[in-house]
Design a protein around this motif. Structure first.
Motif, PDB file in Angstrom:
ATOM      1  N   TYR A 336    -102.243  41.198  -7.335  1.00 38.38           N
ATOM      2  CA  TYR A 336    -101.305  40.802  -8.390  1.00 38.38           C
ATOM      3  C   TYR A 336    -101.729  39.521  -9.102  1.00 38.38           C
ATOM      4  O   TYR A 336    -100.985  39.005  -9.928  1.00 38.38           O
ATOM      5  CB  TYR A 336     -99.901  40.651  -7.801  1.00 38.38           C
ATOM      6  CG  TYR A 336     -99.400  41.915  -7.149  1.00 38.38           C
ATOM      7  CD1 TYR A 336     -99.347  43.110  -7.867  1.00 38.38           C
ATOM      8  CD2 TYR A 336     -99.011  41.926  -5.819  1.00 38.38           C
ATOM      9  CE1 TYR A 336     -98.903  44.277  -7.264  1.00 38.38           C
ATOM     10  CE2 TYR A 336     -98.564  43.094  -5.218  1.00 38.38           C
ATOM     11  CZ  TYR A 336     -98.518  44.269  -5.944  1.00 38.38           C
ATOM     12  OH  TYR A 336     -98.076  45.421  -5.350  1.00 38.38           O
ATOM     13  N   GLN A 337    -102.902  39.011  -8.734  1.00 38.68           N
ATOM     14  CA  GLN A 337    -103.420  37.791  -9.351  1.00 38.68           C
ATOM     15  C   GLN A 337    -102.386  36.675  -9.311  1.00 38.68           C
ATOM     16  O   GLN A 337    -102.019  36.095 -10.329  1.00 38.68           O
ATOM     17  CB  GLN A 337    -103.896  38.085 -10.776  1.00 38.68           C
ATOM     18  CG  GLN A 337    -105.008  39.125 -10.740  1.00 38.68           C
ATOM     19  CD  GLN A 337    -105.488  39.542 -12.113  1.00 38.68           C
ATOM     20  OE1 GLN A 337    -105.417  38.776 -13.055  1.00 38.68           O
ATOM     21  NE2 GLN A 337    -105.980  40.759 -12.230  1.00 38.68           N
ATOM     22  N   VAL A 338    -101.914  36.414  -8.111  1.00 43.28           N
ATOM     23  CA  VAL A 338    -100.929  35.359  -7.881  1.00 43.28           C
ATOM     24  C   VAL A 338    -101.691  34.098  -7.480  1.00 43.28           C
ATOM     25  O   VAL A 338    -102.511  34.139  -6.573  1.00 43.28           O
ATOM     26  CB  VAL A 338     -99.956  35.776  -6.755  1.00 43.28           C
ATOM     27  CG1 VAL A 338     -99.036  34.634  -6.385  1.00 43.28           C
ATOM     28  CG2 VAL A 338     -99.152  36.993  -7.194  1.00 43.28           C
ATOM     29  N   GLU A 339    -101.430  33.004  -8.186  1.00 45.28           N
ATOM     30  CA  GLU A 339    -102.221  31.810  -7.896  1.00 45.28           C
ATOM     31  C   GLU A 339    -101.581  30.897  -6.864  1.00 45.28           C
ATOM     32  O   GLU A 339    -102.247  30.042  -6.310  1.00 45.28           O
ATOM     33  CB  GLU A 339    -102.497  31.048  -9.196  1.00 45.28           C
ATOM     34  CG  GLU A 339    -103.544  31.796  -9.996  1.00 45.28           C
ATOM     35  CD  GLU A 339    -103.905  31.144 -11.302  1.00 45.28           C
ATOM     36  OE1 GLU A 339    -103.282  30.128 -11.647  1.00 45.28           O
ATOM     37  OE2 GLU A 339    -104.806  31.674 -11.978  1.00 45.28           O
ATOM     38  N   ASP A 340    -100.293  31.080  -6.616  1.00 47.46           N
ATOM     39  CA  ASP A 340     -99.595  30.180  -5.709  1.00 47.46           C
ATOM     40  C   ASP A 340     -98.874  31.020  -4.653  1.00 47.46           C
ATOM     41  O   ASP A 340     -97.946  31.759  -4.964  1.00 47.46           O
ATOM     42  CB  ASP A 340     -98.599  29.337  -6.518  1.00 47.46           C
ATOM     43  CG  ASP A 340     -97.917  28.277  -5.685  1.00 47.46           C
ATOM     44  OD1 ASP A 340     -97.958  28.375  -4.438  1.00 47.46           O
ATOM     45  OD2 ASP A 340     -97.339  27.345  -6.269  1.00 47.46           O
ATOM     46  N   ILE A 341     -99.296  30.880  -3.407  1.00 46.00           N
ATOM     47  CA  ILE A 341     -98.736  31.726  -2.330  1.00 46.00           C
ATOM     48  C   ILE A 341     -97.229  31.485  -2.176  1.00 46.00           C
ATOM     49  O   ILE A 341     -96.494  32.354  -1.718  1.00 46.00           O
ATOM     50  CB  ILE A 341     -99.487  31.457  -0.995  1.00 46.00           C
ATOM     51  CG1 ILE A 341     -99.226  32.580   0.012  1.00 46.00           C
ATOM     52  CG2 ILE A 341     -99.111  30.116  -0.396  1.00 46.00           C
ATOM     53  CD1 ILE A 341    -100.090  32.514   1.255  1.00 46.00           C
ATOM     54  N   ARG A 342     -96.758  30.309  -2.598  1.00 48.36           N
ATOM     55  CA  ARG A 342     -95.335  29.982  -2.441  1.00 48.36           C
ATOM     56  C   ARG A 342     -94.428  30.903  -3.236  1.00 48.36           C
ATOM     57  O   ARG A 342     -93.248  31.061  -2.926  1.00 48.36           O
ATOM     58  CB  ARG A 342     -95.081  28.521  -2.836  1.00 48.36           C
ATOM     59  CG  ARG A 342     -95.681  27.546  -1.835  1.00 48.36           C
ATOM     60  CD  ARG A 342     -95.619  26.126  -2.318  1.00 48.36           C
ATOM     61  NE  ARG A 342     -96.489  25.919  -3.476  1.00 48.36           N
ATOM     62  CZ  ARG A 342     -96.912  24.729  -3.870  1.00 48.36           C
ATOM     63  NH1 ARG A 342     -96.540  23.650  -3.215  1.00 48.36           N
ATOM     64  NH2 ARG A 342     -97.700  24.610  -4.920  1.00 48.36           N
ATOM     65  N   LEU A 343     -94.996  31.516  -4.301  1.00 47.79           N
ATOM     66  CA  LEU A 343     -94.188  32.445  -5.104  1.00 47.79           C
ATOM     67  C   LEU A 343     -93.621  33.583  -4.255  1.00 47.79           C
ATOM     68  O   LEU A 343     -92.557  34.117  -4.554  1.00 47.79           O
ATOM     69  CB  LEU A 343     -95.035  33.039  -6.230  1.00 47.79           C
ATOM     70  CG  LEU A 343     -95.197  32.147  -7.461  1.00 47.79           C
ATOM     71  CD1 LEU A 343     -96.266  32.718  -8.378  1.00 47.79           C
ATOM     72  CD2 LEU A 343     -93.879  32.016  -8.209  1.00 47.79           C
ATOM     73  N   PHE A 344     -94.343  33.943  -3.190  1.00 51.09           N
ATOM     74  CA  PHE A 344     -93.870  35.047  -2.353  1.00 51.09           C
ATOM     75  C   PHE A 344     -92.610  34.686  -1.569  1.00 51.09           C
ATOM     76  O   PHE A 344     -91.900  35.564  -1.112  1.00 51.09           O
ATOM     77  CB  PHE A 344     -94.953  35.494  -1.368  1.00 51.09           C
ATOM     78  CG  PHE A 344     -96.138  36.135  -2.040  1.00 51.09           C
ATOM     79  CD1 PHE A 344     -95.973  37.267  -2.817  1.00 51.09           C
ATOM     80  CD2 PHE A 344     -97.405  35.599  -1.906  1.00 51.09           C
ATOM     81  CE1 PHE A 344     -97.054  37.864  -3.438  1.00 51.09           C
ATOM     82  CE2 PHE A 344     -98.496  36.183  -2.523  1.00 51.09           C
ATOM     83  CZ  PHE A 344     -98.324  37.310  -3.293  1.00 51.09           C
ATOM     84  N   TYR A 345     -92.374  33.400  -1.351  1.00 52.07           N
ATOM     85  CA  TYR A 345     -91.255  32.997  -0.487  1.00 52.07           C
ATOM     86  C   TYR A 345     -90.121  32.326  -1.260  1.00 52.07           C
ATOM     87  O   TYR A 345     -89.092  32.032  -0.696  1.00 52.07           O
ATOM     88  CB  TYR A 345     -91.768  32.064   0.620  1.00 52.07           C
ATOM     89  CG  TYR A 345     -93.055  32.539   1.225  1.00 52.07           C
ATOM     90  CD1 TYR A 345     -93.086  33.748   1.931  1.00 52.07           C
ATOM     91  CD2 TYR A 345     -94.240  31.839   1.052  1.00 52.07           C
ATOM     92  CE1 TYR A 345     -94.278  34.214   2.464  1.00 52.07           C
ATOM     93  CE2 TYR A 345     -95.428  32.303   1.588  1.00 52.07           C
ATOM     94  CZ  TYR A 345     -95.447  33.490   2.289  1.00 52.07           C
ATOM     95  OH  TYR A 345     -96.617  33.956   2.808  1.00 52.07           O
ATOM     96  N   GLU A 346     -90.354  32.042  -2.550  1.00 51.00           N
ATOM     97  CA  GLU A 346     -89.293  31.421  -3.361  1.00 51.00           C
ATOM     98  C   GLU A 346     -88.252  32.453  -3.773  1.00 51.00           C
ATOM     99  O   GLU A 346     -87.127  32.117  -4.073  1.00 51.00           O
ATOM    100  CB  GLU A 346     -89.902  30.816  -4.627  1.00 51.00           C
ATOM    101  CG  GLU A 346     -90.328  29.380  -4.446  1.00 51.00           C
ATOM    102  CD  GLU A 346     -91.063  28.857  -5.658  1.00 51.00           C
ATOM    103  OE1 GLU A 346     -91.220  29.593  -6.663  1.00 51.00           O
ATOM    104  OE2 GLU A 346     -91.495  27.695  -5.603  1.00 51.00           O
ATOM    105  N   ASN A 347     -88.673  33.707  -3.873  1.00 50.05           N
ATOM    106  CA  ASN A 347     -87.771  34.793  -4.235  1.00 50.05           C
ATOM    107  C   ASN A 347     -87.122  34.581  -5.597  1.00 50.05           C
ATOM    108  O   ASN A 347     -85.941  34.843  -5.790  1.00 50.05           O
ATOM    109  CB  ASN A 347     -86.713  34.986  -3.140  1.00 50.05           C
ATOM    110  CG  ASN A 347     -87.369  35.292  -1.813  1.00 50.05           C
ATOM    111  OD1 ASN A 347     -88.043  36.305  -1.692  1.00 50.05           O
ATOM    112  ND2 ASN A 347     -87.225  34.410  -0.845  1.00 50.05           N
TER     113      ASN A 347
END
Lengths: 357, 692
Positions: A336-347
Motif C-alpha cells: 500500500y506504499q505506506v510510509e509511516d507504520i503508525r498509520l496502521f494503529y492510529e485507526n
C-alpha cells in the motif's frame, strides 16, 4: 398589412416566449413553434410571402427581419428543447441525480486484508491456519526454540515481561503451573505448541500479534503482526522451502517473482536464511521501492533445527521440516506504499476507508 | 566488523574489488552495512556478523570465508622467519616476574600471559592507519598492539603495568563481597560475587573480559607490562557486562565465544609486532595456564543426510573443498566424511551445522525449487479464525470499520476498565509509560481511536476491534464496538439523528443472531458506563446458558473527556467475550423449515402500562398466555412506544403486533379474537394494562 420592422421582430419573439412558457405539454410547445416557424401559415412564412408583393426598396429589409426573427425563434426553441428534457417529467418524478441513501458499510483493516489474503493463499496450498496465545511462557517462546537461558534474544532489552504472570488456557499444556510470563516476541512459539499437540506430517501457518521492547516511530512498532509457517514430514528439504516460498510470492506479488536466500542465523533453524524476493515493481531492475537493489527483504526462514524437534519429542532423524516468518505490516507497507507504520494503529478513518470492505 | 581490504589481502591473495567481495561474501551470510573507499586506494567493507560467528569478528575469520568463496589458499600467521604475518617463537613456562593463578577454572578455562620490557610512544603510521580504518582509536604502542591483534585474529588482549601490580601476581578469581574497581573509563564500579576479576595480591585490577582497571593502566612512564591473553566463559562475560551496563570490544567477543586455541598465538603475534615496531621485547617464557585442555570435536557428516536436507546432491569434491577451505580437517568415511571442527568455530556442534556450511558455500541459489509432497489432507483451521471472519463480516456490513490498537496501553487509560476481580496486568520492563499495562478491555484503545478521529474533524465515527484482552486468569478474545455521531446515515432528505443505545444494541443483537447465541439484555451498572444506559448480555440458552457475555452502553462522559473527546459527544460502546460466544453457539440443523401453507393473521394491540415496566416482561407475559391459545402465536413485535398527550404521566403506551398462524388450518376470526382477548386479559391482570 403593415410591413415588418424591428419592433415587430421583438414583439413576436416576446409573444413566442410567453406562449412557449404557457405550453403544458410537448405537443403544445410544438404547435407554438409551428405557428412561428412552420412552412405554411406561420409568422415567418407569412413575412417571406410579403417579399414578392413589397416595394422594391423594402424587399431587402423584409427578408432581413424575417431571417432575424427566424434565427431568434430557432435559438430559443433549441434552448427550450434542451431544458424540456428535464422539465417535461411525469408528475412525482424524482431527481435521479441527487445522492442515494448509501447503506453504511465498514472497512476491513489493511492488516486484516493482507492477513486474509495470506491465509487464502496458504490454504490453497494445503496449509491449515492456526492461532496461539500472545502471552507466553519462556519455554515455548525460547527454550524449546533452541534459545537457552543465556541466549541474547532473551534479553530484557528485547522481550517484554509481565509484572505478574497470567494463567494459561486450561489443560492446554497439561501442566498445573502453566503460567505466562512474557509477551511472545515471535509467532514461532506456535510451532512448539502445535508440534506438542500433533504428529507429523504438519503443514500450518500461524498468524498473530507479537511484541518487542521497541519504540514507536516511523518504521518500528512495539507490537506488530507476523505469519509463521511450519512444514514437517519425512524428506522435507531446503529446496521444498524455496519452492513453497516461490509459489507464495508468485500468487501474492507477481507471477514473475523470484526467491533468493541469503544465509543467516536463527537459533531455531539450520540452515537459516533471509528471504529476498525480486522486486515486483521493477522486476529486479532496481527502483525506489527496492532501494535500487532489485530485491525486497521479506523475512527469515530455514530448516527446523534438530534441537527443536528434540524439545517436542520428534525424532530428528526421521523428520525434517522448514519454517519461516514474515511481517504482515512489512507486506502491507510495501503493497500500500505506506510510509509511516503508525498509520496502521492510529485507526484514522480517512486511512481505513481507503481499504476494501 | 570493519574489514580493511589491504589487511585481508595479507591473508588471501584476492585482487577482486571491494564491491565484488562484499557482494559475494554478503551472499554467504554476512550482510554488508557499507563499503567505504579510503584516500590511499584502500577500502573498508563493514560486515554485520551474526551472533553464531564470533570468529568472523576478525580479519582472519573473514579471510577464511573469502578464501572459500574464491577457492584460494589462506596465509596463516606463522613463526617461520620469512612469514608475512609473523609469530614470535616462544617457550612456555613460568616467569620469575609474575605468578599467574586461576582460582575459578570454570569461568576462566585458560589464561596466558607474557612479560615485556616496553617503550611507550606513538605506534607507527601504518599501524595507526589500519586501526583507524578498522574503527579503533590509536592510543600508544602497547595498547595499539593489543587492539591490532584483536582485530587481526580475534583474541582480545589486555596489558597491565607490572610495576603497579601488588605481589607481583595475577589471580583470576570471583569478586569479593563489597569489592569495587575504578575501570579505565574512570568510573567506580561495584562488583558482585559472581563476577570474575583479574586481581593482584590485594585487589581487582580488571573485570575479566570486560574492561581493565585504571590503577594498573599502561601510561607514558610504564617500563614493564604483562600481556593478558585469556579465554573467559561467554555466559559469565555476558552477565557481567549486562549487569554493569558496560559493553566493550572485548566483552562482545568473549560473550559470543573466543577461540580457546588462540591465546598463545595471540601473545606470539603481539611480541612479533612489538619487536617489529621497536616497542619492546619479551622477557622470559610465555605463561599458559590451561588446566584442562580441550580437544577439538569431530563431527560426522552423512552424504545421504546432506542431500536430503538440502534437496540437492552436492558433489563429494565440493563438500571436501568447502569444509577444508573453511579450516576443517576432513577425512572420507564410507557414508560421508569426518570433519574436525576447529576451536575457532564455536558454532559447529552437530552434523546439521556442517550441512549449513556446505549449503551456504555451495550456494543457496543453486537449489531447485520443489514443492513438498502432500501426503494428508489439511485439517480444518482453528475455529476462532472462521468465527472472527464472520464477526468481521457482520460488523463491516453494519457500517463499522475495523481498528487495530495495541495490546498494551498506558496505565491511566486502562484503569477505568479494570473492573473488580480483573485488575490489569503491568508490563515489568516497559520502554515507555504509554505502553506499560496490558489492556484489560478493547475499549480504551478503541475510545482513543474515536478521539483521534474526532480531533481530525470526523463527527461520525463507527469502529470495532477484534483482539486479545489480558487478565490474571488468562487472555481472552473479545470484540468491541464504539459509535459516536450520527445514528443513521446522513442524507439530504433529512431525518438524521444522533446515535443512541439501540443502535449499538441492534448491532450486538445482529451479531449474536448470526452466531446463533441466544442472549438476554439486562439492566446493569458498570463504572465506565452511564447508569440507566447500560445493559449486560447473558447467554439465554444453549450450552453456555447463564454465562455473562458482555456489555452495551453509553461511555461515561468523564472517561470520554479524559481521553480527549469533546465533552458534548455521546459515545456508545459494546464489548463481547468471543470465547464465551463460541461456547454458547447453538447447533442448528441444516434442514430448512417448510413454508407455511396457511395464511397468518396480524393483530395490533395498544396498551397503557407503567413506564417502568420492561418490554421483556410484557413479552414474557404474552408468551406465557400464548401457551394455551387456540390460535398459535408465531411472532410478537414492538412497533410503537408513546408517552405524552393522552397518556397519563408515569405511564407509556406500548403497541405490539401479534401474528397468529397455524400449520394445519386457516385460523378463524373467532379463534384469533379469543386468543387476542386472552393475551389482553393476562396483560390487564399482571400489569394493570389498559387497552387504548
Amino acid at each position: 398589412m403593415t410591413l415588418p420592422d424591428q419592433s415587430a421582430v421583438a414583439a413576436h419573439l416576446a409573444a413566442f416566449e410567453s406562449e412557449l412558457a404557457q405550453a403544458k405539454s410537448a405537443r403544445d410547445a410544438q404547435s407554438v413553434r409551428d405557428r412561428y416557424l412552420g412552412r405554411k401559415n406561420s409568422v415567418v412564412a407569412s413575412w417571406m410571402q410579403l417579399i414578392a408583393s413589397a416595394p422594391a426598396d423594402q424587399k431587402k429589409n423584409i427578408g432581413r427581419y424575417a431571417n432575424e426573427l427566424k434565427q431568434a425563434v430557432e435559438a430559443r426553441w433549441a434552448q427550450h428543447q434542451e431544458s424540456a428534457k428535464f422539465l417535461d417529467v411525469p408528475a412525482g418524478a424524482v431527481d435521479v441525480t441527487l445522492p442515494g441513501r448509501v447503506p453504511l458499510l465498514g472497512h476491513r483493516h489493511p492488516l486484516t486484508v493482507v492477513r486474509d489474503e495470506l491465509e487464502e493463499i496458504f490454504t490453497r496450498m494445503g496449509f491449515t491456519v492456526v492461532e496461539g496465545p500472545e502471552a507466553e511462557d519462556e519455554w515455548h517462546c525460547f527454550d524449546a526454540l533452541n534459545m537457552p537461558a543465556e541466549h541474547p534474544a532473551r534479553d530484557m532489552q528485547d522481550t517484554l515481561y509481565l509484572a505478574t504472570p497470567l494463567k494459561g488456557e486450561s489443560g492446554e499444556s497439561g501442566r498445573p503451573d502453566d503460567l505466562r510470563t512474557l509477551l511472545r516476541t515471535h509467532t514461532s512459539s506456535m510451532q512448539i505448541r502445535y508440534m506438542q499437540a500433533h504428529e507429523p506430517p504438519i503443514r500450518i501457518v500461524a498468524p498473530g500479534r507479537v511484541y518487542r521492547r521497541d519504540n514507536l516511530d516511523l518504521t518500528h512498532s512495539p507490537a506488530f503482526s507476523q505469519i509463521e509457517a511450519l512444514v514437517v514430514g519425512e524428506g522435507i528439504s531446503l529446496a521444498d522451502l524455496k519452492g513453497t516460498l516461490l509459489a507464495f510470492a508468485r500468487q501474492m506479488f507477481s507471477p514473475k517473482a523470484r526467491v533468493r536466500f541469503r544465509p543467516s542465523f536463527f537459533p531455531y533453524t539450520e540452515p537459516s536464511a533471509e528471504i529476498d524476493l525480486s522486486c515486483w515493481q521493477c522486476d529486479g531492475a532496481g527502483c525506489a521501492m527496492c532501494k535500487k537493489t532489485g530485491w525486497i527483504e521479506m523475512g527469515g526462514c530455514g530448516m527446523v533445527h534438530p534441537a527443536v524437534f528434540e524439545a517436542v519429542g520428534y525424532d530428528p532423524e526421521r523428520y525434517t521440516g522448514f519454517a519461516w516468518g514474515i511481517g504482515i505490516e512489512r507486506v502491507a507497507i510495501l503493497r500500500y506504499q505506506v510510509e509511516d507504520i503508525r498509520l496502521f494503529y492510529e485507526n484514522d478513518l480517512r486511512f481505513l476507508e481507503q481499504f476494501p470492505y | 566488523m570493519r574489514l580493511v581490504l589491504s589487511w585481508l589481502r595479507e591473508f588471501v591473495d584476492v585482487s577482486a574489488p571491494a564491491e565484488e567481495i562484499a557482494e559475494k561474501v554478503g551472499l554467504r551470510g554476512f550482510e554488508v552495512a557499507s563499503i567505504e573507499k579510503l584516500d590511499d586506494g584502500d577500502a573498508v567493507i563493514d560486515f554485520e556478523i551474526t551472533a553464531n560467528r564470533p570468529d568472523c569478528l576478525s580479519v582472519l575469520g573473514l579471510a577464511r570465508e573469502v578464501a572459500t568463496v574464491y577457492d584460494k589458499p589462506i596465509t596463516l600467521p606463522s613463526s617461520d622467519p620469512r612469514a608475512k604475518i609473523a609469530l614470535k617463537p616462544v617457550t612456555i613456562g613460568s616467569s620469575d616476574r609474575v605468578k599467574v593463578t586461576i582460582d575459578d577454572a570454570e569461568l576462566c578455562p585458560r589464561y596466558a600471559a607474557a612479560v615485556a620490557d616496553v617503550k611507550i610512544g606513538p605506534a607507527p603510521a601504518w599501524m595507526t592507519a589500519r586501526l583507524h580504518a578498522a574503527g579503533v582509536r590509536p592510543i600508544s604502542t602497547i595498547v595499539d598492539i593489543t587492539n591490532y591483534v584483536n582485530v587481526e585474529i580475534g583474541q582480545p588482549m589486555h596489558a597491565f603495568d607490572l610495576a603497579k601490580l601488588a605481589g607481583p601476581e595475577i589471580r583470576v578469581r570471583r569478586a569479593k563481597p563489597g569489592e569495587t574497581i575504578r575501570t579505565l573509563d574512570g568510573i567506580d564500579r561495584k562488583l558482585e560475587a559472581d563476577m570474575l576479576v583479574i586481581a593482584d595480591r590485594d585487589r581487582a585490577q580488571a573485570i575479566a573480559g570486560v574492561m581493565g582497571g585504571a590503577a594498573s593502566e599502561v601510561s607514558a612512564s610504564t617500563k614493564l607490562v604483562v600481556y593478558e591473553s585469556a579465554y573467559f566463559k561467554p555466559a559469565s562475560v555476558r552477565r557481567t557486562s549486562k549487569r554493569l551496563g558496560l559493553k566493550t570490544e572485548a566483552s562482545s567477543r568473549f560473550e559470543r565465544g573466543a577461540d580457546i586455541g588462540a591465546q598463545v598465538v595471540a601473545l606470539q603475534r603481539a611480541i612479533a609486532l612489538m619487536e617489529q615496531i621497536g616497542a619492546g621485547t619479551a622477557i622470559g617464557p610465555v605463561i599458559d595456564c590451561y588446566p584442562q585442555p580441550r580437544s577439538p570435536k569431530t563431527l560426522h557428516l552423512r552424504r545421504d543426510r546432506l542431500t536430503r536436507l538440502l534437496g540437492v546432491s552436492v558433489p563429494d569434491a565440493e563438500v571436501v573443498r568447502i569444509l577444508t577451505r573453511l579450516g576443517l580437517r576432513v577425512t572420507s568415511t564410507p557414508d560421508g566424511w569426518d570433519a574436525v571442527a576447529p576451536t575457532f568455530r564455536v558454532d559447529l556442534l552437530r552434523e546439521v551445522d556442517l550441512i549449513e556450511e556446505v549449503g551456504r558455500h555451495y550456494g543457496f541459489d543453486r537449489l531447485e525449487a520443489t514443492f513438498p509432497v502432500v501426503t494428508t489432507a489439511a485439517p480444518p483451521p482453528d475455529p476462532r479464525i472462521l468465527r472472527d471472519r464472520l464477526v468481521r463480516r457482520v460488523l463491516t456490513a453494519a457500517g463499522l470499520s475495523e481498528a487495530v490498537t495495541f495490546g498494551f496501553i498506558e496505565a491511566k487509560a486502562a484503569e477505568p476498565f479494570a473492573t473488580a476481580g480483573h485488575a490489569s496486568i503491568a508490563v515489568a520492563n516497559p520502554l515507555s509509560a504509554k505502553f506499560d499495562t496490558l489492556r484489560p478491555s478493547l475499549l480504551p484503545g478503541l475510545v482513543d481511536a474515536v478521539a483521534h478521529n474526532r480531533r481530525h474533524g470526523r463527527s461520525d465515527v463507527r469502529l470495532f476491534e477484534i483482539g486479545t484482552r489480558f487478565a490474571a486468569d488468562g487472555e481472552t478474545r473479545g470484540v468491541a464496538v464504539a459509535w459516536t455521531g450520527n445514528g443513521s446515515g446522513d442524507h439530504w432528505s433529512g431525518g438524521s439523528r444522533e446515535v443512541d443505545f439501540f443502535d449499538v444494541k441492534g448491532v450486538v443483537e445482529q451479531l449474536c443472531g448470526v452466531l446463533r447465541v441466544p442472549v438476554d439484555f439486562q439492566p446493569a451498572s458498570e463504572s465506565y458506563l452511564m447508569p440507566g444506559q447500560t445493559a449486560s448480555l447473558v447467554v439465554a440458552g444453549g450450552p453456555a446458558r447463564g454465562e455473562p457475555a458482555g456489555l452495551v452502553g453509553q461511555l461515561q462522559p468523564a472517561i470520554a473527556d479524559a481521553r480527549g473527546l469533546p465533552s458534548k459527544d455521546r459515545v456508545y460502546v459494546g464489548e463481547l467475550n468471543l470465547d464465551v460466544l463460541s461456547r454458547a453457539r447453538v447447533a442448528a440443523s441444516d434442514a430448512t423449515r417448510p413454508l407455511p401453507r396457511h395464511p397468518s393473521v396480524v393483530r395490533d394491540l395498544s396498551i397503557v402500562v407503567p413506564d417502568t415496566l420492561p418490554a421483556a416482561i410484557i413479552r414474557g407475559t404474552i408468551q406465557s398466555a400464548a401457551r394455551v391459545l387456540a390460535a398459535p402465536l408465531v411472532s410478537i413485535s414492538f412497533f410503537d412506544r408513546y408517552q405524552g398527550k393522552g397518556v397519563p404521566s408515569g405511564s407509556v403506551s406500548v403497541s405490539v403486533r401479534l401474528t397468529f398462524q397455524a400449520d394445519d388450518r386457516t385460523l378463524t376470526d373467532a379463534e384469533v379474537q379469543q386468543s387476542f382477548d386472552t393475551i389482553l386479559a393476562a396483560l390487564v391482570r399482571d400489569h394493570g394494562a389498559v387497552q387504548r
